[in-house]
Scaffold this motif. Structure first.
Motif, PDB file in Angstrom:
ATOM      1  N   UNK A   1       0.841  -1.202   0.000  1.00 41.25           N
ATOM      2  CA  UNK A   1       0.000   0.000   0.000  1.00 41.25           C
ATOM      3  C   UNK A   1       0.874   1.250   0.000  1.00 41.25           C
ATOM      4  N   UNK A   2       2.006   1.146   0.734  1.00 40.93           N
ATOM      5  CA  UNK A   2       2.926   2.281   0.768  1.00 40.93           C
ATOM      6  C   UNK A   2       2.267   3.514   1.329  1.00 40.93           C
ATOM      7  N   UNK A   3       2.450   4.637   0.650  1.00 40.55           N
ATOM      8  CA  UNK A   3       1.911   5.884   1.205  1.00 40.55           C
ATOM      9  C   UNK A   3       0.489   6.152   0.700  1.00 40.55           C
ATOM     10  N   UNK A   4      -0.185   5.106   0.186  1.00 41.81           N
ATOM     11  CA  UNK A   4      -1.556   5.320  -0.265  1.00 41.81           C
ATOM     12  C   UNK A   4      -2.573   5.078   0.862  1.00 41.81           C
TER      13      UNK A   4
ATOM     14  N   UNK B   1       4.517   6.191   4.507  1.00 41.50           N
ATOM     15  CA  UNK B   1       5.088   5.251   3.547  1.00 41.50           C
ATOM     16  C   UNK B   1       5.597   4.003   4.248  1.00 41.50           C
ATOM     17  N   UNK B   2       5.976   4.143   5.494  1.00 43.52           N
ATOM     18  CA  UNK B   2       6.630   3.052   6.207  1.00 43.52           C
ATOM     19  C   UNK B   2       5.627   2.178   6.961  1.00 43.52           C
ATOM     20  N   UNK B   3       4.707   2.826   7.688  1.00 45.08           N
ATOM     21  CA  UNK B   3       3.836   2.097   8.607  1.00 45.08           C
ATOM     22  C   UNK B   3       2.437   1.914   8.037  1.00 45.08           C
ATOM     23  N   UNK B   4       1.858   0.734   8.246  1.00 45.12           N
ATOM     24  CA  UNK B   4       0.443   0.562   7.897  1.00 45.12           C
ATOM     25  C   UNK B   4      -0.427   1.475   8.777  1.00 45.12           C
TER      26      UNK B   4
ATOM     27  N   UNK C   1      -0.075   3.480  12.619  1.00 47.80           N
ATOM     28  CA  UNK C   1      -0.011   4.932  12.780  1.00 47.80           C
ATOM     29  C   UNK C   1      -0.953   5.373  13.885  1.00 47.80           C
ATOM     30  N   UNK C   2      -2.198   4.903  13.850  1.00 42.49           N
ATOM     31  CA  UNK C   2      -3.067   5.427  14.891  1.00 42.49           C
ATOM     32  C   UNK C   2      -2.918   4.742  16.237  1.00 42.49           C
ATOM     33  N   UNK C   3      -2.149   3.660  16.291  1.00 43.66           N
ATOM     34  CA  UNK C   3      -1.817   3.118  17.611  1.00 43.66           C
ATOM     35  C   UNK C   3      -0.476   3.659  18.109  1.00 43.66           C
ATOM     36  N   UNK C   4       0.019   4.710  17.433  1.00 41.39           N
ATOM     37  CA  UNK C   4       1.240   5.391  17.894  1.00 41.39           C
ATOM     38  C   UNK C   4       2.505   4.580  17.771  1.00 41.39           C
ATOM     39  N   UNK C   5       2.547   3.623  16.853  1.00 45.06           N
ATOM     40  CA  UNK C   5       3.805   2.906  16.671  1.00 45.06           C
ATOM     41  C   UNK C   5       4.761   3.844  15.966  1.00 45.06           C
TER      42      UNK C   5
ATOM     43  N   UNK D   1       7.799  -3.004  13.429  1.00 49.22           N
ATOM     44  CA  UNK D   1       8.405  -4.060  14.245  1.00 49.22           C
ATOM     45  C   UNK D   1       9.280  -4.972  13.383  1.00 49.22           C
ATOM     46  N   UNK D   2      10.263  -5.603  14.015  1.00 52.48           N
ATOM     47  CA  UNK D   2      11.257  -6.368  13.239  1.00 52.48           C
ATOM     48  C   UNK D   2      10.613  -7.471  12.412  1.00 52.48           C
ATOM     49  N   UNK D   3       9.523  -8.078  12.942  1.00 52.81           N
ATOM     50  CA  UNK D   3       8.961  -9.211  12.210  1.00 52.81           C
ATOM     51  C   UNK D   3       8.208  -8.792  10.955  1.00 52.81           C
ATOM     52  N   UNK D   4       8.129  -7.495  10.738  1.00 51.44           N
ATOM     53  CA  UNK D   4       7.532  -7.049   9.470  1.00 51.44           C
ATOM     54  C   UNK D   4       8.600  -6.829   8.397  1.00 51.44           C
ATOM     55  N   UNK D   5       9.876  -6.911   8.791  1.00 51.97           N
ATOM     56  CA  UNK D   5      10.942  -6.675   7.805  1.00 51.97           C
ATOM     57  C   UNK D   5      10.905  -7.744   6.723  1.00 51.97           C
ATOM     58  N   UNK D   6      11.150  -7.314   5.533  1.00 48.63           N
ATOM     59  CA  UNK D   6      11.270  -8.271   4.429  1.00 48.63           C
ATOM     60  C   UNK D   6       9.958  -8.553   3.734  1.00 48.63           C
ATOM     61  N   UNK D   7       8.854  -8.202   4.407  1.00 49.82           N
ATOM     62  CA  UNK D   7       7.569  -8.532   3.793  1.00 49.82           C
ATOM     63  C   UNK D   7       7.197  -7.617   2.626  1.00 49.82           C
ATOM     64  N   UNK D   8       8.035  -6.635   2.347  1.00 43.67           N
ATOM     65  CA  UNK D   8       7.772  -5.842   1.148  1.00 43.67           C
ATOM     66  C   UNK D   8       8.237  -6.583  -0.102  1.00 43.67           C
ATOM     67  N   UNK D   9       8.970  -7.688   0.107  1.00 45.01           N
ATOM     68  CA  UNK D   9       9.441  -8.469  -1.034  1.00 45.01           C
ATOM     69  C   UNK D   9       8.520  -9.663  -1.238  1.00 45.01           C
TER      70      UNK D   9
END
Lengths: 552, 393, 430
Positions: free
Chosen positions: B105-108, B114-117, B121-125, B129-137
């Protein structure tokens, strides 16, 4: 605003002391009094924030009718008649409300509830009125009234009331009222001008641990900006010390409280799982409709209570006693029907019973939804199950949970007796251990199967009666307990009631001990993971049955 | 022989019958994979041959469920392990795909981060988190969709099979597993979107998820994956390994006494089955557009087991048929008789268990034989009766 | 030869199956206007949603008695998404593409709305969503007739902090762990901080859906309240968990006068399944209460009782939301002269309907309503006594001002904005 309220109360308290002393101040009161009738009318018309002031002025009249009017206000029995805007007291009567003139007490006739509108009150108004009324009802013969009066005094902490309060304390026999009066006394002392009296107030609280006294003491240690609320250092020191000793005493009691909560959760699990321990544990039927048997029990309670409400409301306290056998019967009959109509064709294929009973559970849920509607149904608690035992230590043991703990133990004992001491129990055990042999010995295995399944379902129905006291009565009731029930039975060891008992209790207690530390969700997850790991260690649960029958 | 007896009688697994069914199944899959997208994309919406788009994604969903049913049949029908927690593997695969789609989705998103879903964002992260790394591939996410369910199954199975947890105990702790995962994923603190799960996906590998062509391609991909998994399962079942597995199902101690490490074989099948379920989940998510903890609910796993039972356990193609059939029934009934459809579904479950214990597909040969026998008996009726009389006299 | 016939048979069967399924997709002749009703009739949410299905059927029946819309009868299309979120999306698609509904009324939980949202946007459908929710959304294809946080949570907290509500200084935020409580509490925390209440005086706790064992948490609340400051509880506990929560509260001796609980998800319907005695005095904030004394409301209640054939059934806030939404849609259709979604949407803006509680609800260009906010105390009979009401209607705010990321966003679907979440207008204003 607070200042104004205070002065009103002061004036009133002053008056009351004189009243009780039978002083001849009536002429002055009359002189100061405004016309009560117009005040009542003003009370009805005033917007909420202004009402308190009117109440204070009414009290200031000193008229004896004020108590009745204010009580009606607090009980929400004060109405405005729509036809002429007159403020009246309404009492429930057949055909609507019997209206009374608030001042004269004269009956004004019965009207429908649409012809009047209630004089609005809110929490803060009622709380302030109750506080002001404290003195008026302190000597009432009704202990409930006296208790309310003491609570009112606790809130108002009116200095002038101390002598009257001490009189009341000397006379009081009722333990609960005495306790409340002592609290009120300490509270009044803590508000005193003199540091010495305040210190004695702190000391009076030293043996207690209840939340109210802790609130009072903590209040002394608050700062408004840079200024201590309690100016005297000695009093602060004493308060701090007393609080600390309360805390240390409480710590132990809290563990007791957590244990109690754990046992109470455990007994709920035990009730829910006991029936399953029979149908699943003893008969090997993976009964997915077990939760629905519990639900049927709860709905039976609802129906019985509806009957009581319409036929004999004065006997409502007995409704649960009637509901118990009724729920047992209803669930047991449905259980027997299920067994005869479906499950008996599936013995020896335990995993397939899962599928069929799942289908049955869907049908039962939807049936109940069609008959009773999808919304929650109201199941009341009889008087004796409401409230809690407030121990001196400040921990709360709620009655409904207490009774459920006792009840679950009784059910467990009863089932054990049936299994071990009756002919039916013997036959049942024989059939589960070796069906062929039992049949050869002339035991009617088919009938025993049906009876066993009925027994398990009936116990689930009884559990439903108990659960209706603490949970929603809705078509989804059963679903909430089915997974937990299976966990309990498997954890404890299939085919063993003691296993179910030990399983339920340990799961309940562990869950409750974890909860304050890990939170409700994480606590439950940890318990589930622990069960999974535990089963690795003991693949047949806590109390594994040994012998040939187990292997098959 | 009565119909009931014939249906319940043990059926020798004739290899020819399995092959015929396989051919039929693969043909249907191929037909769906080619015809449905073709009819959906080339025919005008008004045309009689047009397949509406909603049917395309519906079919896709059914086939994903069929794949889940296939994975359950492999482990239950052939290895005798009833898992009431396969929904967990399915959902984990789905989450892996969902995380990839989320990152796409990116910044849409509504907050344009662009970084966070959005939910982070609305839970103030503050950071991913590390376990989300790599999932853009995409390749990484796909590996994870297989690896995570596989790993969970491996750990779980390794513990359970080694300590010889079996039968209903195993079933119940698999249920505990999926229940615990459901509770965990419901927690917003886990970083998987809590109750709302992952949703509002935009595109997959650069293709718009709402485009008809993407839907058609996803359906075709699901058909191919299902066909592939079916062939894989069939191959395993037909091999020597398959016979061993069946032997474990029928008498585990005896196989153990013959010197086989039973737990290793069980573990292999369990992990493979979990991975198939994971793949099904990964294909399911882009077609329904949402993945949430509800998929972990124990009831869902039980339902999946029921699909297998209804279709016919131990046949593989039966499971696929059951998955499609029950879900099709659900679609039709919830629209046709919304108030009472649960009665119909419940009655169907009971009826199948009582009257078709081998499932619909499993009972088919029996039913055909019975019909044939009946027809045969009628045509042969005239000569036999006098013969019987003769013999009697 | 045998093999070949079987082959052919299989192919034919497959083709037939596909054709049969496709055939059902053809839309029927349009002599009625179809209205989709997308509420769960089974599963966990049936408890709340079934009533809304009944309300829709009643409203449609009522409208048909008046001659329908645009000279055509309305035809309700009821489906059961069974509290299963992906099924919601599937059913939404079925309603729009297969049934060809002009409008859909439905959903309760946020997740169900999120699940159907892409479908409505893709197929350009129109959804009326009747439940109070967390905000942070404004879709072109959804009209939100329930309360946004600023129409429920903020006025309720204002009341608690004010003199009438007892001037609370410590607040407990209890909620079920899902997006509505999380977001509402986030907004409230930042609002409370702005009002001078420190984080140390705020306790936040989340429990799973259907949580039934409240012993520990109620004990914690008691403990939190025993620190000398007036404490109040703000509850965003969802449906099923409320009954055991209030029972525990009452049994542990917490009275409304000491620790008031204001709830956003407890209405007349929830109380109907409850022995309300111990709850008396606790609060709820809504845009509608059944006890409000207006002629419109009396009429609505009468119609409802006649329709459902049960005098005991209550009315509640989401029902009024559907009532307002449906009336607005009918008016907008009459105004636009067509059921075409784009035309009706344009006609919706500024559409006015009389509230059942008095005053007028207006549909704003951010797809949220302007509605009054009422605060009620629970009475013995399961009804509410209104203790506070906003002077005027409150405009529903899609993007909360108390969340930094969303404070800068604007929702406005008219020119020049034409956007649900933009920082600046999409088109340059003239």
């Amino acid at each position: 605003m607070p200042a104004c309220r205070r002065s009103g109360r002061f004036r009133f308290g002053f008056l009351m002391v004189l009243f009780t002393a039978m002083a001849l101040l009536a002429p002055i009161a009359v002189q100061a009094a405004e016309d009560l009738e117009s005040l009542v009318a003003e009370l009805g018309a005033a917007p909420l924030p202004k009402k308190d002031e009117v109440v204070q002025r009414m009290i200031a009249t000193g008229a004896p009718e004020v108590v009745t009017i204010l009580e009606a206000l607090v009980e929400r029995d004060l109405y405005t008649r729509k036809s002429d805007e007159k403020v009246v007291i309404g009492r429930k009567a057949s055909g609507g409300l019997m209206l009374l003139d608030p001042v004269t007490g004269e009956e004004l006739g019965v009207v429908g509830s649409r012809d009047v509108s209630r004089v609005t009150t809110n929490n803060s108004l009622r709380s302030s009125v109750k506080a002001s009324m404290g003195a008026l009802t302190l000597m009432s013969p009704d202990p409930q009234r006296r208790l309310e009066a003491a609570d009112g005094l606790l809130k108002s902490s009116d200095q002038t009331m101390l002598p009257l309060l001490e009189q009341a304390l000397a006379k009081e026999q009722d333990a609960a009222v005495l306790n409340a009066l002592q609290l009120a006394e300490a509270s009044i002392k803590l508000q005193s001008e003199s540091a010495e009296v305040r210190l004695s107030g702190v000391q009076a609280l030293s043996d207690r641990t209840d939340p109210e006294s802790r609130v009072m003491l903590s209040r002394l240690l608050l700062k408004d900006g840079d200024v201590w609320r309690e100016p005297d250092e000695n009093v602060r020191g004493a308060a701090e010390e007393t609080l600390a000793s309360m805390e240390s005493r409480l710590r132990m009691w809290r563990t007791v409280e957590h244990l109690y909560q754990g046992i109470s959760l455990g007994s709920v699990l035990l009730l829910a799982a006991m029936g399953l321990a029979i149908t699943f544990g003893v008969m090997g039927v993976i009964n997915m409709a077990h939760g629905e048997m519990v639900m049927l029990g709860a709905y039976t309670t609802f129906v019985i209570q509806e009957g009581f409400r319409s036929a004999a409301p004065e006997l409502f306290g007995w409704s649960l006693a009637v509901a118990l056998p009724a729920a047992f019967l209803v669930s047991a009959l449905v259980g027997v029907a299920m067994e005869r109509g479906c499950i008996r064709f599936l013995y020896g294929r335990p995993l397939e019973t899962l599928l069929a009973t799942w289908g049955i559970s869907l049908i039962l849920q939807q049936t109940v939804r069609s008959i009773f509607g999808p919304t929650n149904r109201e199941v009341g608690s009889p008087e004796w199950m409401q409230g809690a035992m407030e121990s001196v230590a400040g921990i709360t043991l709620t009655y409904n949970r207490l009774y459920i703990i006792l009840f679950s133990f009784c059910v467990l004992c009863a089932v054990l007796l049936v299994l071990k001491k009756t002919a039916f129990g013997l036959q049942m055990r024989a059939v589960t251990q070796n069906r062929e042999m039992a049949r050869a010995m002339g035991i009617p295995t088919g009938r025993v199967d049906a009876m066993t399944f009925g027994l398990g379902s009936g116990i689930a129905g009884i559990a439903g009666v108990a659960l209706s006291q603490i949970d929603n009565v809705s078509p989804n009731l059963g679903q909430a307990y089915i997974v937990d029930s299976f966990m309990v039975v498997v954890f404890g060891g299939v085919g063993n009631l003691w296993g179910a008992f030990a399983g339920a209790m340990s799961l309940g207690v562990v869950n409750k001990l974890l909860e304050p530390w890990a939170g409700a969700v994480l606590g439950k997850i940890l318990v589930l993971v622990a069960i999974i790991l535990f089963i690795q260690k003991r693949p047949r649960g806590l109390f594994a049955l040994r012998g040939r029958a187990v292997e098959s | 022989m009565s119909l009931l007896q014939r249906l319940t009688a043990p059926q020798p697994q004739a290899p020819g019958k399995g092959r015929l069914a396989s051919v039929i199944l693969l043909t249907i899959l191929a037909a769906i994979a080619i015809l449905v997208p073709l009819l959906n994309l080339t025919q005008a919406p008004g045309s009689a041959l047009h397949v509406p788009t909603y049917l395309v994604s519906l079919l896709g969903k059914y086939l994903c469920f069929a794949m889940l049913a296939l994975s359950i049949d492999l482990i239950w029908g052939f290895c005798g392990i009833l898992s009431l927690g396969h929904g967990a593997f399915f959902a984990l695969g789905g989450y892996a795909m969902g995380m990839y789609l989320m990152r796409q989705i990116g910044d849409r998103g509504v907050y344009g981060n662009a970084e966070l879903p959005d939910f982070m964002v609305f839970l103030n992260w503050k950071e991913l988190p590390w376990y989300w790394y790599g999932f853009d591939l995409f390749p990484f996410a796909m590996v994870m969709a297989l690896f995570v369910p596989g790993l969970l199954a491996f750990v779980f199975g390794w513990l359970a099979f080694r300590s010889r947890v079996s039968g209903v105990y195993l079933s119940i702790i698999t249920q505990a597993m999926t229940y615990a995962l459901m509770l965990a994923f419901f927690r917003n603190d886990m970083g998987f979107g809590g109750n709302n799960g992952l949703t509002d996906f935009k595109d997959l590998l650069g293709f718009d998820l709402q485009a008809d062509t993407t839907r058609a391609a996803l359906l075709a991909a699901t058909c191919i994956a299902l066909g592939g998994c079916y062939l894989l399962c069939r191959a395993i079942v037909a091999s020597k390994l398959g016979r061993l597995i069946a032997a474990i199902r029928d008498d585990e101690p005896r196989v153990r006494f013959l010197g086989y490490r039973v737990e290793n074989f069980k573990l292999f099948v369990f992990v493979l089955s979990a991975m198939i379920a994971g793949l099904a989940g990964a294909l399911y998510v882009p077609q329904v557009g949402i993945i949430n903890p509800g998929e972990f609910a124990p009831a869902n796993s039980i339902e999946a087991v029921i699909w297998v039972a209804i279709g016919g356990r131990g046949t593989l193609y039966g499971a696929i048929a059951g998955g499609v059939l029950v879900n099709y029934a659900k679609t039709v009934l919830t629209g046709l008789i919304p108030e009472i459809w649960l009665f119909a579904l419940g009655a169907m479950f009971i009826a199948v268990t009582l009257f078709f214990p081998k499932g619909l597909v499993g009972s088919l040969p029996g039913a055909i034989d019975w019909l044939k026998a009946k027809a045969g008996a009628r045509s042969a009726a005239t000569p036999t009766r006098p013969l019987a009389k003769e013999a009697g006299e | 030869m045998g093999k070949l016939t079987k082959w052919k048979g299989a192919l034919a069967a497959a083709a037939l199956g596909v054709a049969a399924m496709a055939g059902t997709g053809a839309a029927q002749a349009q002599d009625t206007i179809k209205v989709g009703v997308l509420h769960s009739l089974s599963g966990t949410m049936a408890i709340s949603e079934t009533t809304l299905k009944d309300v829709m059927l009643m409203l449609i029946e009522d409208q048909n008695k008046k001659g329908g819309v645009l000279g055509k009868k309305l035809e309700p299309v009821v489906v059961d998404p069974a509290s299963d979120w992906p099924l919601f999306a599937e059913k939404a698609r079925e309603l729009i593409s297969k049934e060809g509904v002009a409008v859909t009324f439905g959903c309760w939980t946020s997740v169900s709305r999120k699940s159907v949202l892409p479908v409505f946007e893709e197929l350009n459908g129109m959804l009326f969503y009747p439940v109070q929710y967390e905000g942070e959304e404004s879709s072109r294809n959804v009209f939100y007739t329930g309360a946004a946080p600023n129409q429920q949570a903020i006025p309720a907290v204002d009341y608690l902090l004010g003199a009438e509500g007892g001037e609370a200084k410590r607040i407990v935020l209890l909620g079920t762990d899902y997006v509505y409580p999380r977001t509402t509490n986030k907004i409230l925390r930042s609002y409370l901080n702005a009002k001078g209440i420190a984080d140390a005086d705020i306790m936040e706790n989340y429990t799973p859906f259907g949580h039934s064992d409240w012993q520990t948490i109620v004990a914690q609340v008691k403990e939190f309240a025993s620190q000398g400051k007036k404490t109040a509880v703000v509850s965003t506990i969802n449906g099923d968990a409320n009954v055991p929560f209030y029972k525990e509260l009452a049994n542990q001796g917490i009275k409304a006068e000491d620790i008031p609980v204001v709830a956003f998800s407890v209405g007349e319907e929830e109380l109907a399944g409850l022995d309300t005695g111990p709850l008396v005095g606790h609060l709820a904030a809504w845009n509608y209460f059944m006890s409000v004394d207006t002629p419109e409301n009396a009429e609505f209640i009468k119609t409802w009782h006649a329709f459902i054939k049960d005098e005991k059934r209550v009315t509640n806030d989401p029902m009024e939301a559907h009532y307002i939404g449906f009336k607005m849609w009918v008016q907008a259709v009459e105004q636009a002269g067509t059921t075409d979604v784009d035309a009706v949407r344009q006609a919706m803006y500024g559409q006015k309907v009389k509230n059942l509680t008095g005053g007028t609800a207006v549909m704003n260009t951010n797809h949220h309503l302007s509605k009054p906010v009422l605060i009620g105390e629970i009475l013995e009979d399961g009804q509410f006594e209104i203790v506070s009401a906003t002077d005027d209607v409150v405009v529903g705010d899609a993007w909360s001002d108390f969340i930094p990321e969303s404070a800068k966003l604007t929702a406005d679907w008219t020119y020049p904005w034409v956007c649900g979440n933009c920082e600046k207008p999409r088109f340059a204003a003239q």
